[in-house]
Design an enzyme around this catalytic site. Structure first.
Site, PDB file in Angstrom:
ATOM      1  N   CYS A 116      -6.205   5.453  17.257  1.00 27.91           N
ATOM      2  CA  CYS A 116      -6.872   6.625  16.680  1.00 27.91           C
ATOM      3  C   CYS A 116      -7.739   7.391  17.681  1.00 27.91           C
ATOM      4  CB  CYS A 116      -7.722   6.195  15.493  1.00 27.91           C
ATOM      5  SG  CYS A 116      -6.827   5.142  14.367  1.00 27.91           S
ATOM      6  N   HIS A 255     -12.403  11.076  13.502  1.00 30.38           N
ATOM      7  CA  HIS A 255     -11.161  10.440  13.073  1.00 30.38           C
ATOM      8  C   HIS A 255     -11.283  10.187  11.574  1.00 30.38           C
ATOM      9  CE1 HIS A 255      -7.807   7.962  12.483  1.00 30.38           C
ATOM     10  NE2 HIS A 255      -8.500   6.848  12.303  1.00 30.38           N
ATOM     11  N   ASN A 285      -4.971   8.800   6.942  1.00 25.39           N
ATOM     12  CA  ASN A 285      -5.255   8.441   8.334  1.00 25.39           C
ATOM     13  C   ASN A 285      -3.978   8.646   9.156  1.00 25.39           C
ATOM     14  OD1 ASN A 285      -5.650   7.094  10.766  1.00 25.39           O
ATOM     15  ND2 ASN A 285      -6.538   5.261   9.846  1.00 25.39           N
TER      16      ASN A 285
HETATM   17  N1  ACO Z   1      -5.165  -0.736  -4.711  1.00 30.60           N
HETATM   18  C1  ACO Z   1      -5.870  -1.552  -5.512  1.00 30.60           C
HETATM   19  N2  ACO Z   1      -6.544  -2.615  -5.041  1.00 30.60           N
HETATM   20  C2  ACO Z   1      -6.510  -2.848  -3.729  1.00 30.60           C
HETATM   21  C3  ACO Z   1      -5.787  -2.022  -2.833  1.00 30.60           C
HETATM   22  C4  ACO Z   1      -5.093  -0.940  -3.387  1.00 30.60           C
HETATM   23  N3  ACO Z   1      -4.378  -0.074  -2.626  1.00 30.60           N
HETATM   24  N4  ACO Z   1      -5.938  -2.506  -1.592  1.00 30.60           N
HETATM   25  C5  ACO Z   1      -6.738  -3.576  -1.672  1.00 30.60           C
HETATM   26  N5  ACO Z   1      -7.069  -3.792  -2.957  1.00 30.60           N
HETATM   27  C6  ACO Z   1      -7.920  -4.855  -3.509  1.00 30.60           C
HETATM   28  C7  ACO Z   1      -7.969  -6.078  -2.646  1.00 30.60           C
HETATM   29  O1  ACO Z   1      -6.879  -6.930  -2.900  1.00 30.60           O
HETATM   30  C8  ACO Z   1      -9.281  -6.685  -3.069  1.00 30.60           C
HETATM   31  O2  ACO Z   1      -9.086  -7.380  -4.258  1.00 30.60           O
HETATM   32  P1  ACO Z   1      -9.814  -8.790  -4.546  1.00 30.60           P
HETATM   33  O3  ACO Z   1     -11.289  -8.458  -4.500  1.00 30.60           O
HETATM   34  O4  ACO Z   1      -9.292  -9.178  -5.864  1.00 30.60           O
HETATM   35  O5  ACO Z   1      -9.391  -9.683  -3.394  1.00 30.60           O
HETATM   36  C9  ACO Z   1     -10.157  -5.478  -3.366  1.00 30.60           C
HETATM   37  O6  ACO Z   1      -9.260  -4.382  -3.575  1.00 30.60           O
HETATM   38  C10 ACO Z   1     -11.141  -5.141  -2.279  1.00 30.60           C
HETATM   39  O7  ACO Z   1     -10.460  -5.110  -1.044  1.00 30.60           O
HETATM   40  P2  ACO Z   1     -11.195  -4.768   0.289  1.00 30.60           P
HETATM   41  O8  ACO Z   1     -10.224  -4.833   1.431  1.00 30.60           O
HETATM   42  O9  ACO Z   1     -12.474  -5.559   0.419  1.00 30.60           O
HETATM   43  O10 ACO Z   1     -11.594  -3.252  -0.013  1.00 30.60           O
HETATM   44  P3  ACO Z   1     -12.486  -2.288   0.823  1.00 30.60           P
HETATM   45  O11 ACO Z   1     -13.529  -1.701  -0.011  1.00 30.60           O
HETATM   46  O12 ACO Z   1     -12.895  -2.882   2.148  1.00 30.60           O
HETATM   47  O13 ACO Z   1     -11.474  -1.093   1.151  1.00 30.60           O
HETATM   48  C11 ACO Z   1     -10.137  -0.298   2.972  1.00 30.60           C
HETATM   49  C12 ACO Z   1     -10.287  -1.353   1.884  1.00 30.60           C
HETATM   50  C13 ACO Z   1      -9.963   1.036   2.320  1.00 30.60           C
HETATM   51  C14 ACO Z   1      -8.899  -0.649   3.782  1.00 30.60           C
HETATM   52  C15 ACO Z   1     -11.391  -0.294   3.868  1.00 30.60           C
HETATM   53  O14 ACO Z   1     -11.726  -1.605   4.231  1.00 30.60           O
HETATM   54  C16 ACO Z   1     -11.206   0.516   5.128  1.00 30.60           C
HETATM   55  O15 ACO Z   1     -11.056   1.723   5.084  1.00 30.60           O
HETATM   56  N6  ACO Z   1     -11.298  -0.138   6.283  1.00 30.60           N
HETATM   57  C17 ACO Z   1     -11.224   0.525   7.556  1.00 30.60           C
HETATM   58  C18 ACO Z   1      -9.832   0.804   7.950  1.00 30.60           C
HETATM   59  C19 ACO Z   1      -9.873   1.578   9.234  1.00 30.60           C
HETATM   60  O16 ACO Z   1     -10.830   2.248   9.521  1.00 30.60           O
HETATM   61  N7  ACO Z   1      -8.847   1.546  10.039  1.00 30.60           N
HETATM   62  C20 ACO Z   1      -9.037   2.301  11.294  1.00 30.60           C
HETATM   63  C21 ACO Z   1      -8.200   1.914  12.261  1.00 30.60           C
HETATM   64  S1  ACO Z   1      -6.684   2.648  11.907  1.00 30.60           S
HETATM   65  C22 ACO Z   1      -5.801   2.754  13.367  1.00 30.60           C
HETATM   66  O17 ACO Z   1      -6.267   2.433  14.414  1.00 30.60           O
HETATM   67  C23 ACO Z   1      -4.372   3.250  13.225  1.00 30.60           C
END
Ligand code: ACO
Length: 330
Positions: A116, A255, A285
């Protein structure tokens, strides 16, 4: 003594594929809801490339628009850098494919792989050639077909990514330009987001394909924690040497990974909500292409005027990060 010229952006372009995939459509593909995706990320829809549309095709479309905006022809370009983690193929470099498709001269052309942060790394590299007087016009393209490496069975990642391309032409400028650059990387955290197979560590086999190892694997919640601090620190390390305070910044072009990350990072550096440009609701993203498309769009909308100081700010797989302050010179 000949004073070094600053490099500035003299043209911008962007391209996103026609096909839009909405959260509602994703509800039919994996166990997710529009409400979950919007509340956790801010993303409402993303653009997905056609199966016959590769990264270089999107890159060329964005590049043509950037060249037009800069009033230049392909033969005026002295250097092409493509930032991508989804090249058309391992080699030749996508930049070489783009060079041929554009009809540019036999100039240097290479890819960089910093996820990114790629658009900012690309601008930073090219600006050294411009400032030193080695080259006059550099084309930096950030293009990604993330849909090709997304596991469409994995709800924790497939709702996040989209395809697209952004391009910029850099040239020496009399006023403004790139005022500061801050880049960094931490390979110790590389495991947090990666594409495990397909390289020399795990070449493609029946087992690697069955194990779905040719798709992005991500520890989202761990990345989230690092992202807020990294993005805030990167922005501060680019602005502090210039003595700039939050109120001196017209717009931050970040980003676009997650709206919650961006709001938290903005709070950390004392920025108001309207100082951050967001478009992830429409595109998701797009890795390196995210900040490039966001910049092109913000300029098109007239949000950035000559003399404005803006900050580009990104983090991504590697981990890598980068920020730069640009005084708009157009
Ligand atoms: N729909 C419904 N539920 C979901 C989904 C979905 N699409 N995805 C995950 N969940 C569930 C999980 O299974 C979990 O359930 P559980 O509590 O029963 O285990 C719950 O939602 C919470 O999951 P988390 O992963 O803790 O959710 P979080 O609030 O952290 O959000 C997210 C996830 C959106 C991925 C967030 O962590 C994020 O944006 N992280 C950063 C990602 C990023 O910045 N990447 C950058 C690099 S990208 C690159 O370099 C190409």
């Amino acid at each position: 003594m000949c004073e070094k010229k600053k490099a500035g952006i003299i043209g911008l372009g962007m391209y996103v594929p026609e096909n839009i995939l909405t959260n509602k459509e994703l509800e039919k593909m994996v166990d997710t809801t529009d409400e979950w995706i919007v509340s956790r990320t801010g993303i409402k829809e993303r653009h997905i490339a056609r199966s016959d549309e590769a990264t270089s095709d999107m890159a060329v479309n964005a590049a043509r628009e950037a060249l037009k905006d800069a009033h230049l022809n392909p033969e005026d370009i002295d250097l092409i850098i493509v930032a991508t983690i989804t090249p058309d193929m391992f080699f030749p470099a996508t930049a070489c494919v783009v060079q041929a498709k554009l009809g540019a001269r036999q100039i240097p052309a290479f890819d960089i792989s910093v996820a990114c942060s790629g658009f900012i790394y690309g601008l930073a590299i090219a600006s050294q050639f411009i400032s030193s007087g080695t080259y006059k016009h550099a084309l930096i393209i950030a293009a990604e077909k993330l849909s090709a490496i997304t596991d469409w069975n994995d709800r924790s990642t497939c709702v996040l990514f989209g395809d697209g391309a952004g391009a910029a032409v850099l040239a020496p400028v009399e006023e403004g330009g790139i005022l500061s650059i801050s880049l960094g990387a931490n390979g110790h955290q590389g495991e947090l987001i990666k594409l495990p197979a397909g390289g020399s560590r795990i070449p493609a086999t029946k087992e690697s394909i069955e194990g779905r190892l040719h798709f992005i694997k991500m520890n989202g919640s761990e990345l989230f924690k690092h992202a807020v601090k990294i993005m805030a620190d990167a922005a501060l390390s680019a602005t502090a040497p210039l003595g700039l305070k939050a109120e001196d910044i017209k717009l931050v072009i970040p980003h676009q990974a997650n709206e919650r990350i961006l709001n938290a990072a903005a709070r950390r550096i004392g920025l108001k909500k309207d100082q951050i440009y967001l478009n992830l609701d429409k595109y998701g993203n797009m890795s390196a292409a995210s900040s490039a498309v966001a910049l092109a769009e913000a300029v098109k909308k007239g949000l950035i005027k000559k003399g404005d100081k803006i900050v580009l700010d990104a983090f991504g797989g590697g981990l890598t990060w980068g920020a730069m302050v640009i005084e708009w010179s157009k």
